[in-house]
Design a protein around this motif. Structure first.
Motif, PDB file in Angstrom:
ATOM      1  N   MET A   1       0.629  -1.106  -0.035  1.00 41.94           N
ATOM      2  CA  MET A   1      -0.058   0.031  -0.066  1.00 41.94           C
ATOM      3  C   MET A   1       0.809   1.279  -0.072  1.00 41.94           C
ATOM      4  O   MET A   1       2.055   1.374   0.552  1.00 41.94           O
ATOM      5  N   ILE A   2       0.729   2.157  -0.803  1.00 39.44           N
ATOM      6  CA  ILE A   2       1.412   3.423  -1.004  1.00 39.44           C
ATOM      7  C   ILE A   2       1.720   4.390   0.274  1.00 39.44           C
ATOM      8  O   ILE A   2       2.757   4.616   0.378  1.00 39.44           O
ATOM      9  N   ILE A   3       0.752   4.104   1.328  1.00 40.30           N
ATOM     10  CA  ILE A   3       0.939   5.061   2.501  1.00 40.30           C
ATOM     11  C   ILE A   3       2.048   4.189   3.434  1.00 40.30           C
ATOM     12  O   ILE A   3       2.722   5.179   4.412  1.00 40.30           O
ATOM     13  N   GLU A   4       2.484   3.085   3.193  1.00 42.47           N
ATOM     14  CA  GLU A   4       3.449   2.445   4.054  1.00 42.47           C
ATOM     15  C   GLU A   4       4.837   2.413   3.502  1.00 42.47           C
ATOM     16  O   GLU A   4       5.733   1.914   4.150  1.00 42.47           O
ATOM     17  N   LEU A   5       4.886   2.903   2.037  1.00 41.25           N
ATOM     18  CA  LEU A   5       6.022   2.949   1.268  1.00 41.25           C
ATOM     19  C   LEU A   5       7.116   3.584   2.106  1.00 41.25           C
ATOM     20  O   LEU A   5       8.303   2.938   2.459  1.00 41.25           O
ATOM     21  N   ILE A   6       7.086   4.672   2.481  1.00 48.00           N
ATOM     22  CA  ILE A   6       7.898   5.738   3.301  1.00 48.00           C
ATOM     23  C   ILE A   6       8.290   5.139   4.735  1.00 48.00           C
ATOM     24  O   ILE A   6       9.484   5.289   4.950  1.00 48.00           O
ATOM     25  N   PRO A   7       7.134   4.788   5.217  1.00 52.75           N
ATOM     26  CA  PRO A   7       7.505   4.279   6.793  1.00 52.75           C
ATOM     27  C   PRO A   7       8.321   3.000   6.814  1.00 52.75           C
ATOM     28  O   PRO A   7       9.381   3.081   7.275  1.00 52.75           O
ATOM     29  N   ALA A   8       8.088   2.095   5.857  1.00 49.76           N
ATOM     30  CA  ALA A   8       9.002   0.965   5.632  1.00 49.76           C
ATOM     31  C   ALA A   8      10.456   1.232   5.329  1.00 49.76           C
ATOM     32  O   ALA A   8      11.301   0.746   5.774  1.00 49.76           O
ATOM     33  N   ALA A   9      10.520   2.239   4.325  1.00 48.76           N
ATOM     34  CA  ALA A   9      12.014   2.588   3.770  1.00 48.76           C
ATOM     35  C   ALA A   9      12.471   3.314   5.251  1.00 48.76           C
ATOM     36  O   ALA A   9      13.825   3.070   5.460  1.00 48.76           O
ATOM     37  N   VAL A  10      11.816   4.005   5.941  1.00 52.55           N
ATOM     38  CA  VAL A  10      12.524   4.742   7.177  1.00 52.55           C
ATOM     39  C   VAL A  10      12.947   3.693   8.062  1.00 52.55           C
ATOM     40  O   VAL A  10      14.131   3.604   8.798  1.00 52.55           O
ATOM     41  N   ASP A  11      12.054   2.573   8.310  1.00 54.25           N
ATOM     42  CA  ASP A  11      12.388   1.243   9.256  1.00 54.25           C
ATOM     43  C   ASP A  11      13.723   0.794   8.727  1.00 54.25           C
ATOM     44  O   ASP A  11      14.512   0.496   9.715  1.00 54.25           O
ATOM     45  N   GLU A  12      13.934   0.552   7.453  1.00 52.03           N
ATOM     46  CA  GLU A  12      14.835  -0.175   6.998  1.00 52.03           C
ATOM     47  C   GLU A  12      16.311   0.758   7.351  1.00 52.03           C
ATOM     48  O   GLU A  12      17.087   0.218   7.840  1.00 52.03           O
ATOM     49  N   VAL A  13      16.467   1.936   6.843  1.00 50.82           N
ATOM     50  CA  VAL A  13      17.390   2.881   7.185  1.00 50.82           C
ATOM     51  C   VAL A  13      17.701   2.760   8.743  1.00 50.82           C
ATOM     52  O   VAL A  13      18.944   2.616   8.906  1.00 50.82           O
TER      53      VAL A  13
END
Length: 147
Positions: A1-13
């Motif tokens: 889902m598009i709204i979770e792309l950035i939070p998921a990327a931040v979690d990885e970083v």
């Protein structure tokens, strides 16, 4: 889902950043640049801010303000500072709040708004978000086993 792309990327970083505690002070040279923990975090934050401003200006019907940052080609003196638990905590606070801003903004948009491509040829908001989700690139530069 598009709204979770950035939070998921931040979690990885942030997950990768945990391994930077005790960094030996030597930059990693990859992709034509010198990389340090602070530089990676700075680039992630700058990228998130830059494109969030672009999205907000577009949704408000205002012209976007192009960034004038030097980007990844510049490694500042501050980038060579030790990376401590306090730095990780500050990064976590800053980046998770930015991710929350993306989640809030994107959660208000329907498919039409996400996929609208401006007449000037600019990316749709969905394409911008997909692009921004690649901020993990900056963190991966510090991992010599990650190609």
């Amino acid at each position: 889902m598009i709204i979770e792309l950035i939070p998921a990327a931040v979690d990885e970083v942030l997950g990768r950043a945990e391994s930077w505690l005790g960094w030996d002070g030597r930059p990693v040279h990859r992709d034509g640049n010198a990389w340090t923990p602070h530089k990676a975090i700075r680039r992630v934050a700058d990228h998130l801010v830059d494109h969030l401003a672009e999205i907000d200006c577009r949704l408000a019907g205002l012209p976007t303000i192009p960034d004038e940052w030097h980007g990844r080609t510049v490694t500042t003196h501050a980038d060579f500072a030790r990376f401590t638990e306090v730095d990780l905590d500050e990064a976590r606070s800053r980046l998770t709040r930015l991710a929350a801003c993306y989640r809030a903004r994107l959660g208000q948009l329907d498919t039409e708004a996400l996929d609208h491509e401006p007449e000037d040829g600019a990316w749709s908001i969905r394409k911008i978000v997909e692009h921004v989700a690649n901020v993990t690139y900056y963190a991966r530069m510090l991992d010599p086993t990650d190609a």
